[in-house]
Design a protein around this motif. Structure first.
Motif, PDB file in Angstrom:
ATOM      1  N   ASN A   4      -1.045  10.090   6.411  1.00 57.23           N
ATOM      2  CA  ASN A   4      -1.855  11.225   5.588  1.00 57.23           C
ATOM      3  C   ASN A   4      -2.813  10.248   4.449  1.00 57.23           C
ATOM      4  OD1 ASN A   4      -0.574  13.007   6.919  1.00 57.23           O
ATOM      5  ND2 ASN A   4       1.255  13.192   5.413  1.00 57.23           N
ATOM      6  N   ARG A   5      -2.772   8.944   4.559  1.00 54.46           N
ATOM      7  CA  ARG A   5      -3.606   8.281   3.428  1.00 54.46           C
ATOM      8  C   ARG A   5      -5.016   8.377   3.886  1.00 54.46           C
ATOM      9  NH1 ARG A   5      -2.133   2.216   1.875  1.00 54.46           N
ATOM     10  NH2 ARG A   5      -2.820   2.102  -0.133  1.00 54.46           N
ATOM     11  N   PRO A   6      -5.976   8.561   3.138  1.00 52.93           N
ATOM     12  CA  PRO A   6      -7.451   8.832   3.172  1.00 52.93           C
ATOM     13  C   PRO A   6      -7.887   7.532   3.905  1.00 52.93           C
ATOM     14  CG  PRO A   6      -6.843   9.336   0.776  1.00 52.93           C
ATOM     15  CD  PRO A   6      -5.607   8.595   1.523  1.00 52.93           C
ATOM     16  N   ARG A   7      -8.655   7.613   5.049  1.00 53.40           N
ATOM     17  CA  ARG A   7      -9.114   6.667   5.921  1.00 53.40           C
ATOM     18  C   ARG A   7     -10.218   5.941   5.314  1.00 53.40           C
ATOM     19  NH1 ARG A   7      -6.510   6.484  10.777  1.00 53.40           N
ATOM     20  NH2 ARG A   7      -5.233   8.362  11.392  1.00 53.40           N
ATOM     21  N   SER A   8     -10.714   4.567   5.816  1.00 50.34           N
ATOM     22  CA  SER A   8     -11.940   3.947   5.249  1.00 50.34           C
ATOM     23  C   SER A   8     -12.411   3.362   6.490  1.00 50.34           C
ATOM     24  CB  SER A   8     -11.463   3.058   4.105  1.00 50.34           C
ATOM     25  OG  SER A   8     -10.753   2.031   4.668  1.00 50.34           O
ATOM     26  N   ASP A   9     -13.817   2.812   6.381  1.00 47.97           N
ATOM     27  CA  ASP A   9     -14.220   1.963   7.382  1.00 47.97           C
ATOM     28  C   ASP A   9     -13.402   0.690   7.780  1.00 47.97           C
ATOM     29  OD1 ASP A   9     -16.331   3.980   7.460  1.00 47.97           O
ATOM     30  OD2 ASP A   9     -17.451   2.853   6.021  1.00 47.97           O
ATOM     31  N   SER A  10     -12.746   0.234   6.947  1.00 50.73           N
ATOM     32  CA  SER A  10     -12.134  -1.063   7.298  1.00 50.73           C
ATOM     33  C   SER A  10     -10.600  -0.518   7.914  1.00 50.73           C
ATOM     34  CB  SER A  10     -11.997  -1.872   5.926  1.00 50.73           C
ATOM     35  OG  SER A  10     -11.094  -1.048   4.995  1.00 50.73           O
ATOM     36  N   PRO A  11     -10.010  -1.757   8.604  1.00 49.08           N
ATOM     37  CA  PRO A  11      -8.736  -1.435   9.279  1.00 49.08           C
ATOM     38  C   PRO A  11      -7.551  -1.270   8.468  1.00 49.08           C
ATOM     39  CG  PRO A  11      -9.837  -2.992  10.154  1.00 49.08           C
ATOM     40  CD  PRO A  11     -10.597  -2.995   9.178  1.00 49.08           C
ATOM     41  N   LEU A  12      -7.748  -2.174   7.095  1.00 48.06           N
ATOM     42  CA  LEU A  12      -6.686  -1.952   6.177  1.00 48.06           C
ATOM     43  C   LEU A  12      -7.419  -1.266   4.809  1.00 48.06           C
ATOM     44  CD1 LEU A  12      -4.408  -5.089   6.836  1.00 48.06           C
ATOM     45  CD2 LEU A  12      -3.909  -2.344   7.505  1.00 48.06           C
ATOM     46  N   HIS A  13      -6.931  -0.353   4.288  1.00 49.58           N
ATOM     47  CA  HIS A  13      -7.763  -0.020   2.926  1.00 49.58           C
ATOM     48  C   HIS A  13      -6.749   0.179   1.809  1.00 49.58           C
ATOM     49  CE1 HIS A  13     -10.363   2.004   0.295  1.00 49.58           C
ATOM     50  NE2 HIS A  13      -9.369   3.125   0.042  1.00 49.58           N
ATOM     51  N   TYR A  14      -7.115  -0.727   0.725  1.00 50.36           N
ATOM     52  CA  TYR A  14      -6.131  -0.663  -0.325  1.00 50.36           C
ATOM     53  C   TYR A  14      -7.013  -0.301  -1.516  1.00 50.36           C
ATOM     54  CZ  TYR A  14      -3.122  -3.412   2.734  1.00 50.36           C
ATOM     55  OH  TYR A  14      -2.590  -3.852   3.677  1.00 50.36           O
ATOM     56  N   SER A  15      -6.509   0.592  -2.568  1.00 49.62           N
ATOM     57  CA  SER A  15      -7.190   1.001  -3.584  1.00 49.62           C
ATOM     58  C   SER A  15      -7.012   0.188  -4.684  1.00 49.62           C
ATOM     59  CB  SER A  15      -7.090   2.578  -3.906  1.00 49.62           C
ATOM     60  OG  SER A  15      -5.714   2.303  -4.368  1.00 49.62           O
ATOM     61  N   PRO A  16      -8.071  -0.247  -5.506  1.00 49.19           N
ATOM     62  CA  PRO A  16      -7.949  -1.268  -6.510  1.00 49.19           C
ATOM     63  C   PRO A  16      -6.814  -0.926  -7.408  1.00 49.19           C
ATOM     64  CG  PRO A  16     -10.234  -0.723  -6.205  1.00 49.19           C
ATOM     65  CD  PRO A  16      -9.540   0.119  -5.296  1.00 49.19           C
ATOM     66  N   SER A  17      -6.656   0.338  -7.871  1.00 51.82           N
ATOM     67  CA  SER A  17      -5.678   0.897  -8.752  1.00 51.82           C
ATOM     68  C   SER A  17      -4.235   0.621  -8.192  1.00 51.82           C
ATOM     69  CB  SER A  17      -5.712   2.597  -9.028  1.00 51.82           C
ATOM     70  OG  SER A  17      -5.598   3.051  -7.746  1.00 51.82           O
ATOM     71  N   GLN A  18      -4.025   0.630  -6.927  1.00 53.13           N
ATOM     72  CA  GLN A  18      -2.540   0.348  -6.380  1.00 53.13           C
ATOM     73  C   GLN A  18      -2.261  -1.197  -6.240  1.00 53.13           C
ATOM     74  OE1 GLN A  18      -3.381   2.413  -2.957  1.00 53.13           O
ATOM     75  NE2 GLN A  18      -1.719   4.080  -3.419  1.00 53.13           N
ATOM     76  N   ASN A  19      -3.436  -2.034  -6.342  1.00 51.97           N
ATOM     77  CA  ASN A  19      -3.039  -3.570  -6.098  1.00 51.97           C
ATOM     78  C   ASN A  19      -3.614  -4.280  -7.100  1.00 51.97           C
ATOM     79  OD1 ASN A  19      -2.108  -3.501  -3.190  1.00 51.97           O
ATOM     80  ND2 ASN A  19      -3.753  -2.078  -3.154  1.00 51.97           N
ATOM     81  N   SER A  20      -4.090  -3.767  -8.169  1.00 52.55           N
ATOM     82  CA  SER A  20      -4.795  -4.421  -9.195  1.00 52.55           C
ATOM     83  C   SER A  20      -3.617  -5.402 -10.098  1.00 52.55           C
ATOM     84  CB  SER A  20      -5.409  -3.655 -10.322  1.00 52.55           C
ATOM     85  OG  SER A  20      -4.589  -2.528 -10.977  1.00 52.55           O
ATOM     86  N   LEU A  21      -2.521  -4.807 -10.156  1.00 52.67           N
ATOM     87  CA  LEU A  21      -1.425  -5.624 -10.996  1.00 52.67           C
ATOM     88  C   LEU A  21      -1.126  -6.751 -10.132  1.00 52.67           C
ATOM     89  CD1 LEU A  21       0.350  -6.017 -13.317  1.00 52.67           C
ATOM     90  CD2 LEU A  21       2.078  -4.567 -12.163  1.00 52.67           C
ATOM     91  N   TRP A  22      -0.719  -6.712  -8.674  1.00 56.99           N
ATOM     92  CA  TRP A  22      -0.414  -7.727  -7.808  1.00 56.99           C
ATOM     93  C   TRP A  22      -1.463  -8.848  -7.849  1.00 56.99           C
ATOM     94  CZ3 TRP A  22       3.493 -10.238  -6.141  1.00 56.99           C
ATOM     95  CH2 TRP A  22       3.285 -10.921  -4.984  1.00 56.99           C
ATOM     96  N   TRP A  23      -2.798  -8.258  -7.466  1.00 58.50           N
ATOM     97  CA  TRP A  23      -3.870  -9.255  -7.473  1.00 58.50           C
ATOM     98  C   TRP A  23      -4.110  -9.888  -8.834  1.00 58.50           C
ATOM     99  CZ3 TRP A  23      -7.554  -4.945  -4.990  1.00 58.50           C
ATOM    100  CH2 TRP A  23      -7.486  -4.833  -3.989  1.00 58.50           C
ATOM    101  N   HIS A  24      -3.794  -9.233  -9.942  1.00 62.42           N
ATOM    102  CA  HIS A  24      -3.785  -9.928 -11.217  1.00 62.42           C
ATOM    103  C   HIS A  24      -2.852 -11.228 -11.303  1.00 62.42           C
ATOM    104  CE1 HIS A  24      -3.853 -10.677 -15.818  1.00 62.42           C
ATOM    105  NE2 HIS A  24      -2.503 -10.777 -15.640  1.00 62.42           N
ATOM    106  N   TRP A  25      -1.648 -10.855 -10.730  1.00 62.17           N
ATOM    107  CA  TRP A  25      -0.869 -12.184 -10.774  1.00 62.17           C
ATOM    108  C   TRP A  25      -0.956 -13.260  -9.676  1.00 62.17           C
ATOM    109  CZ3 TRP A  25       2.137 -13.180 -14.744  1.00 62.17           C
ATOM    110  CH2 TRP A  25       2.394 -12.125 -15.651  1.00 62.17           C
TER     111      TRP A  25
END
Length: 461
Positions: free
Chosen positions: A21-42
């Protein structure tokens, strides 16, 4: 079906529905910055080149393997050990106030492992694995070949010729004046002219251990009829402390260059030298194949250097250096391969230096030999000798048209521990692109120093 299996199935089905049910995007894998910003920060925080979460996982894995006694000599395991330990030491050296301004990362990465090995504070299994890897792979020469060939092929041809022509006068003047001043200093502290000159000054400028101290003491042994091992143990402390002094001098010169930019070429020997910073117009088209081909060029030139050593006795790194210069001057290497060589140089200088220094500290930098040199008379004599050599390089280098900082650093390399010392000194000065000139100062300068010393000793004995 067990309760655990039912729970796992329910959780998996719920997760699948959420993903579906997650919103689709043009790329095969879509990660919103808000969900991954903490992990990317580390993930963007690094110890050296290692992302912090990866660093932690590697440390945990190595700890478990050490506990189980399963550390092996596999290349992957050794890369992990050397990278984690080397960059940890460098990070520690960079954070110690005061020390970080005089080459702290290089000093800690080289000498802390030596201290830990001597006091048996490193696990024996880890120490032995590093020593076996060092002896079986000879990785130092792969590093030197990649850095020397990569930096030479990346230079402007005219700047390369001018650079080699201009370093000899500062080097010769520095060697003679440093020998005189250092000998007088030793005499002033009661060491005696003979002992100071032949057992302190000459070993500092002999070109390191393998191609300096060993042939030097073999010559001494033949003339004096003394055991070579006894003579070797006597001069090694001067070589190591001289190298440490040169590292500190190089770091201070780097700081001086940042403060007074008119004295520094930032790795360029003279004003017309574009050095390693030069780029071809089509550099963006360089492919992985070009980089790999440039690496094979470096290996091929080193193999030719080894053959030259077997046939005519010329040290392999020096022969390789001459061949690389010849290839550059005769346009034997295409522009795209030259750009590939630049990438090879940058890769090795940024990723391999500190792991290599850690391995050096574990294997061939004995802590007890370094401590043996810590007497007031020895320390002052060695420091005065290296500082004089470096200072003369600064002023004579400026007189012949070199940037004074670069001229002084090249002269400082003359007091290093061979290729190992050059790596440490140039890393401390943040100028690894000067490696070809440093090799000339260390190898040829060391060979001439040994020749003169043996002739003089034979004459007065």
């Amino acid at each position: 079906m067990s309760t655990f299996s039912l729970g796992t199935f329910a959780f998996t089905r719920k997760l699948w529905r959420q993903l579906a049910n997650r919103p689709r995007s043009d790329s095969p894998l879509h990660y919103s910055p808000s969900q991954n910003s903490l992990w990317w920060h580390w993930m963007d925080k690094r110890i050296g080149i290692i992302p912090l979460p990866v660093y932690c996982l590697v440390v945990i894995c190595l700890g478990i393997l050490l506990t189980l006694g399963k550390i092996s000599g596999d290349i992957s395991i050794m890369i992990a050990i050397l990278a984690v330990c080397g960059f940890t030491c460098a990070e520690l050296g960079a954070r110690i106030p005061g020390l970080r301004r005089i080459g702290g990362p290089v000093i800690v990465a080289t000498f802390l492992p030596s201290c830990l090995v001597y006091y048996q504070l490193l696990p024996n299994e880890l120490t032995q694995s590093v020593k076996d890897f060092w002896q079986t792979t000879n990785v130092l020469y792969l590093f030197i070949a990649s850095v020397v060939v990569g930096s030479i092929l990346s230079m402007d041809r005219q700047a390369l010729v001018k650079g080699f022509a201009k370093i000899f006068l500062p080097l010769a003047a520095g060697s003679v004046i440093a020998a005189i001043v250092g000998t007088l200093t030793g005499m002033a502290f009661g060491l005696g002219a003979h002992h100071t000159f032949f057992y302190i000054i000459i070993p500092i400028m002999a070109g390191g251990i393998g191609e300096g101290a060993i042939p030097l003491t073999l010559g001494y042994a033949d003339i004096l009829n003394l055991p070579q091992g006894q003579l070797f143990a006597q001069i090694v402390p001067a070589v190591m402390l001289g190298n440490l002094t040169a590292i500190i001098c190089a770091a201070l010169l780097n700081q001086l260059g940042k403060r007074y930019s008119r004295y520094s070429g930032e790795g360029r020997l003279h004003a017309s030298d574009t050095g390693i910073l030069a780029k071809h117009a089509d550099a963006s088209t360089v492919t992985v194949e070009h980089i790999a081909a440039a690496g094979m060029v470096a290996i091929c030139l080193y193999m030719l250097g080894m053959l030259a050593h077997k046939l005519i006795g010329l040290p392999a790194p020096v022969a390789m250096l001459f061949l690389a210069v010849l290839a550059k001057l005769t346009y034997a290497i295409s522009p795209k391969l030259e750009d590939g060589a630049r990438t090879v140089y940058r890769f090795f200088s940024s990723t391999v230096t500190y792991p290599l220094l850690f391995a050096i500290g574990v294997t061939i930098a004995p802590w007890d030999h370094l401590m043996a040199a810590f007497t007031v008379a020895n320390i002052i004599t060695i420091v005065v000798t290296v500082v004089t050599l470096t200072t003369v390089g600064f002023f004579v280098g400026r007189w012949v048209g070199l940037y004074p900082i670069e001229g002084a650093i090249i002269n400082a390399c003359h007091s290093g521990m061979g290729g190992i010392g050059d790596v440490a000194i140039l890393t401390s000065a943040n100028r690894l692109q000067l490696m070809p000139f440093a090799q000339m100062a260390t190898r040829l300068g060391g060979a001439l120093t040994i020749t003169v010393a043996i002739i003089l000793l034979g004459t007065i004995t």
